[in-house]
Motif scaffolding. Structure first.
Motif, PDB file in Angstrom:
ATOM      1  N   SER A 136       0.872  -1.180   0.000  1.00 57.02           N
ATOM      2  CA  SER A 136       0.000   0.000   0.000  1.00 57.02           C
ATOM      3  C   SER A 136       0.902   1.222   0.000  1.00 57.02           C
ATOM      4  N   ASP A 137       0.306   2.389   0.187  1.00 58.21           N
ATOM      5  CA  ASP A 137       1.110   3.610   0.264  1.00 58.21           C
ATOM      6  C   ASP A 137       1.898   3.689   1.564  1.00 58.21           C
ATOM      7  N   GLU A 138       1.575   2.806   2.522  1.00 54.82           N
ATOM      8  CA  GLU A 138       2.237   2.864   3.828  1.00 54.82           C
ATOM      9  C   GLU A 138       3.145   1.672   4.113  1.00 54.82           C
ATOM     10  N   GLU A 139       2.981   0.557   3.369  1.00 54.20           N
ATOM     11  CA  GLU A 139       3.717  -0.655   3.701  1.00 54.20           C
ATOM     12  C   GLU A 139       4.420  -1.230   2.478  1.00 54.20           C
ATOM     13  N   ILE A 140       5.571  -1.876   2.730  1.00 44.28           N
ATOM     14  CA  ILE A 140       6.355  -2.424   1.635  1.00 44.28           C
ATOM     15  C   ILE A 140       7.093  -3.675   2.104  1.00 44.28           C
ATOM     16  N   TRP A 141       7.058  -4.730   1.255  1.00 42.95           N
ATOM     17  CA  TRP A 141       7.826  -5.948   1.511  1.00 42.95           C
ATOM     18  C   TRP A 141       9.210  -5.809   0.884  1.00 42.95           C
ATOM     19  N   THR A 142      10.218  -6.404   1.550  1.00 42.68           N
ATOM     20  CA  THR A 142      11.591  -6.389   1.046  1.00 42.68           C
ATOM     21  C   THR A 142      12.178  -7.787   1.154  1.00 42.68           C
ATOM     22  N   ARG A 143      13.223  -8.038   0.362  1.00 47.93           N
ATOM     23  CA  ARG A 143      13.970  -9.288   0.513  1.00 47.93           C
ATOM     24  C   ARG A 143      15.422  -9.033   0.136  1.00 47.93           C
ATOM     25  N   GLY A 144      16.334  -9.700   0.857  1.00 50.88           N
ATOM     26  CA  GLY A 144      17.761  -9.558   0.598  1.00 50.88           C
ATOM     27  C   GLY A 144      18.355 -10.871   0.156  1.00 50.88           C
ATOM     28  N   ASN A 145      19.582 -11.156   0.604  1.00 46.42           N
ATOM     29  CA  ASN A 145      20.246 -12.390   0.175  1.00 46.42           C
ATOM     30  C   ASN A 145      20.183 -13.479   1.237  1.00 46.42           C
ATOM     31  N   ASP A 146      19.200 -13.366   2.166  1.00 47.42           N
ATOM     32  CA  ASP A 146      18.985 -14.440   3.126  1.00 47.42           C
ATOM     33  C   ASP A 146      17.566 -14.979   2.943  1.00 47.42           C
ATOM     34  N   ASN A 147      17.121 -15.814   3.873  1.00 36.26           N
ATOM     35  CA  ASN A 147      15.817 -16.471   3.706  1.00 36.26           C
ATOM     36  C   ASN A 147      14.674 -15.737   4.390  1.00 36.26           C
ATOM     37  N   THR A 148      14.872 -14.462   4.750  1.00 39.63           N
ATOM     38  CA  THR A 148      13.864 -13.700   5.482  1.00 39.63           C
ATOM     39  C   THR A 148      13.339 -12.548   4.627  1.00 39.63           C
ATOM     40  N   MET A 149      12.013 -12.445   4.565  1.00 41.78           N
ATOM     41  CA  MET A 149      11.351 -11.323   3.894  1.00 41.78           C
ATOM     42  C   MET A 149      10.732 -10.439   4.966  1.00 41.78           C
ATOM     43  N   LYS A 150      10.882  -9.122   4.813  1.00 40.06           N
ATOM     44  CA  LYS A 150      10.486  -8.193   5.870  1.00 40.06           C
ATOM     45  C   LYS A 150       9.461  -7.188   5.357  1.00 40.06           C
ATOM     46  N   LEU A 151       8.466  -6.923   6.198  1.00 38.02           N
ATOM     47  CA  LEU A 151       7.443  -5.912   5.901  1.00 38.02           C
ATOM     48  C   LEU A 151       7.732  -4.670   6.717  1.00 38.02           C
ATOM     49  N   TYR A 152       7.871  -3.506   6.052  1.00 42.76           N
ATOM     50  CA  TYR A 152       8.204  -2.256   6.728  1.00 42.76           C
ATOM     51  C   TYR A 152       7.096  -1.224   6.549  1.00 42.76           C
ATOM     52  N   SER A 153       7.002  -0.333   7.531  1.00 42.09           N
ATOM     53  CA  SER A 153       6.185   0.871   7.416  1.00 42.09           C
ATOM     54  C   SER A 153       7.025   1.924   6.702  1.00 42.09           C
ATOM     55  N   ILE A 154       6.496   2.467   5.589  1.00 44.41           N
ATOM     56  CA  ILE A 154       7.270   3.431   4.810  1.00 44.41           C
ATOM     57  C   ILE A 154       7.430   4.743   5.577  1.00 44.41           C
ATOM     58  N   ASN A 155       6.339   5.220   6.148  1.00 44.34           N
ATOM     59  CA  ASN A 155       6.387   6.520   6.830  1.00 44.34           C
ATOM     60  C   ASN A 155       7.224   6.478   8.100  1.00 44.34           C
ATOM     61  N   GLN A 156       7.079   5.389   8.870  1.00 38.73           N
ATOM     62  CA  GLN A 156       7.794   5.300  10.139  1.00 38.73           C
ATOM     63  C   GLN A 156       9.143   4.613   9.997  1.00 38.73           C
ATOM     64  N   GLY A 157       9.322   3.834   8.916  1.00 36.58           N
ATOM     65  CA  GLY A 157      10.573   3.129   8.725  1.00 36.58           C
ATOM     66  C   GLY A 157      10.756   1.951   9.658  1.00 36.58           C
ATOM     67  N   SER A 158       9.688   1.520  10.331  1.00 36.28           N
ATOM     68  CA  SER A 158       9.785   0.460  11.334  1.00 36.28           C
ATOM     69  C   SER A 158       9.440  -0.895  10.734  1.00 36.28           C
ATOM     70  N   LEU A 159      10.032  -1.950  11.295  1.00 39.38           N
ATOM     71  CA  LEU A 159       9.756  -3.313  10.862  1.00 39.38           C
ATOM     72  C   LEU A 159       8.424  -3.773  11.444  1.00 39.38           C
ATOM     73  N   LEU A 160       7.512  -4.240  10.581  1.00 44.97           N
ATOM     74  CA  LEU A 160       6.195  -4.673  11.038  1.00 44.97           C
ATOM     75  C   LEU A 160       6.126  -6.179  11.233  1.00 44.97           C
ATOM     76  N   LYS A 161       6.733  -6.950  10.321  1.00 43.56           N
ATOM     77  CA  LYS A 161       6.755  -8.408  10.468  1.00 43.56           C
ATOM     78  C   LYS A 161       7.841  -8.993   9.582  1.00 43.56           C
ATOM     79  N   SER A 162       8.226 -10.235   9.885  1.00 42.28           N
ATOM     80  CA  SER A 162       9.202 -10.969   9.098  1.00 42.28           C
ATOM     81  C   SER A 162       8.638 -12.350   8.771  1.00 42.28           C
TER      82      SER A 162
END
Length: 541
Positions: A314-340
């Motif tokens: 959404s306009d407030e949340e974004i999923w990310t993934r790097g070079n490990d086995n964990t995908m992370k959901l962040y709050s865009i406005n607050q920059g905080s981790l919401l879930k993994s």
């Protein structure tokens, strides 16, 4: 009034044409009264007539006739030969070993497909045509108004020119009158001087006559010697009137019209989904690209060895993934981790995407979906490995995949885990993609866009899988390095954006592959996505 021709009359028997219809032959599709049923039977004994009450007409299923035995009805279907067969065919060796199913089973499947297609026609395709027709009518009305405004503007411009011409004519006439008066005054002054001189000459002549007639010699000696001054004639004054030189006017010197254009765009309309938002049916406003990109927010994802994907929820949340086995959901406005979420296999995901319903999809050795933090495997492949994935406007999944021997690459469309379409070769049966495709997305016009790092190109095909164009970069590149596309996404204007890792920029091209501009000075860009406001979200290594 003849009851047989009266619009208010009840239906009559097709045989006697007088009695009221009571029965119906579902085999021959004939309306009958009870008295004519026997006659209908006896008229053609070769057919198995099915007589039902008129209210139950067309309730009897009519099996297809056998192509080999005209008088036999088929109750079975040979899937190998793709033909219905009768009991005689079934008893023969012709279909021995073939897979046979009941005709009614085939009928049910075809009927279900037909119902699905009819539903699509009714609920999706026809409403889209209605919207298009409404759009064309609206544009016709707008055209009438705009051409009316154009005619008014031309009339007003003509009136302005008439006023300017009248003013110019009046000014020129005033200048002509002024020139005439000046020249007439000069000539009148010159004439007055000549007349005065002529008067003086007459006086001199009279004086000379008096002296000549006089007997007084002294008067001859006293005559002034002024006669010579008249021998020099006065100067000649020449005047010339101004010459009127009319300029030849061309119509386009006053005003002109630019030529009109009528363009037919094969990809101008895109299919809308049946789930319409309040704004559905209206075209998105054209948004101008910023001269300089703006950084709205920065998120520290704490991936130590590289961030490779971003997918907007959404306009407030974004999923990310790097070079490990964990995908992370962040709050865009607050920059905080919401879930993994950790992958079920423990492997590093190759790509991530978000469905229309907001669920996370990722690929490793399989294609998986995360619902309520539970991972479900939706696609498992044989001899192929999934790579890039995206969710389409219709809810399908598009997956890029590579063969186990790493020689072949293709794009497959899945609907509810069923492969509906495979895109692999062009019209000349040559591979569309190299073995190093990265990411995939669907454009607003339903084109399928793939970033192909191995081919150093963005490969775009239409919804049917036909190649539209290959974009191979733009010269000069910011770093003068070979084009190396990674993440790819599209915006509401059907612009295609792709991250260029080597040149540290993002390319923006239109839906036909024409370069528009760069987003420059992006350090090693990789993943790329947009939110609903067309804000570009990028990640960097």
């Amino acid at each position: 009034m003849d009851p047989r021709t009266s619009a208010q009359d009840v239906m009559r028997c097709d045989l006697c044409e007088t009695a009221v219809v009571q029965m119906h032959c579902d085999t021959c599709l004939v309306n009958l009264c009870k008295a004519c049923v026997g006659e209908h039977f006896s008229a053609d004994l070769s057919k198995p007539h099915k007589i039902v009450h008129f209210k139950d007409k067309k309730s009897t299923l009519i099996h297809p006739r056998c192509t080999s035995h005209d008088e036999e009805m088929c109750e079975m279907f040979c899937t190998h030969c793709d033909v219905p067969i009768c009991s005689i065919c079934l008893a023969s060796d012709q279909h021995l070993g073939h897979k046979l199913v009941r005709v009614l089973e085939i009928r049910d499947k075809k009927r279900d497909k037909l119902i699905k297609k009819q539903t699509e026609l009714k609920e999706k395709i026809y409403p889209n045509y209605q919207d298009i027709a409404s759009d064309v009518q609206n544009r016709m009305s707008q055209l009438e108004k705009e051409y009316g405004d154009l005619s008014t503007a031309i009339t007003k411009h003509g009136e302005d020119w008439h006023r300017e011409i009248d003013k110019l004519v009046k000014k020129l006439k005033a200048e002509v009158d002024e020139m005439k008066n000046t020249q007439l005054q000069t000539l009148q002054k010159h004439l007055d001087e000549i007349n005065k001189t002529m008067s003086d000459i007459k006086d001199e002549i009279n004086s000379v006559d008096s002296v000549l007639e006089s007997t007084d010699i002294s008067s001859l000696f006293s005559l002034p010697s002024t006669l010579d001054r008249y021998t020099n004639l006065p100067r000649k004054i020449t005047v010339s009137i101004p010459k009127f030189i009319p300029k030849k006017l061309q119509a386009d010197q006053l005003f002109s019209l630019k030529t009109i254009s009528i363009k037919s765009d094969e990809y101008g309309y895109s299919m809308k989904t049946t789930q319409k938002s309040p704004e559905a049916g209206s075209s998105p406003p054209v948004k101008q690209l910023l001269d300089e990109p703006e950084i709205v927010a920065t998120i520290d994802t704490e991936y130590h060895f590289g961030l490779y994907n971003v997918a907007s929820v959404s306009d407030e949340e974004i999923w990310t993934r790097g070079n490990d086995n964990t995908m992370k959901l962040y709050s865009i406005n607050q920059g905080s981790l919401l879930k993994s979420i950790t992958t079920k296999s423990g492997n590093t995901p190759r790509d991530i995407a978000v469905t229309k319903s907001g669920d996370l999809v990722y690929t490793d050795d399989t294609v998986n979906i995360v619902k309520n933090e539970k991972i479900e495997e939706v696609i498992r492949l044989q001899n192929w490995r999934p790579k890039g994935v995206c969710s389409t406007s219709s809810g399908d999944l598009l997956v890029t995949m590579i063969s186990d021997d790493k020689k072949l690459t293709k794009v497959v469309r899945y609907s509810c885990s069923t492969d509906e379409q495979t895109i692999q070769f062009d019209d000349k049966n040559k591979p569309l993609y190299s073995s190093d495709t990265r990411y995939i997305t669907e454009n607003r016009n339903l084109d399928i866009c793939v970033s192909d790092s191995g081919a150093k190109a963005v490969v775009v095909v239409n919804q049917a899988g036909k190649l539209r164009f290959r974009y191979t970069g733009h010269t000069p590149a910011p770093k003068n390095q070979p084009f190396n596309p990674r993440g790819i996404t599209t915006d509401s204007q059907s612009h295609i954006l792709t991250a260029d890792y080597n040149n540290e920029c993002v390319h923006i091209i239109d839906q036909d592959g024409q370069f528009l501009r760069y987003i420059d000075h992006v350090l090693f860009p990789w993943g790329l996505c947009l939110d609903t406001n067309d804000l570009k979200v990028m990640d960097c290594v």
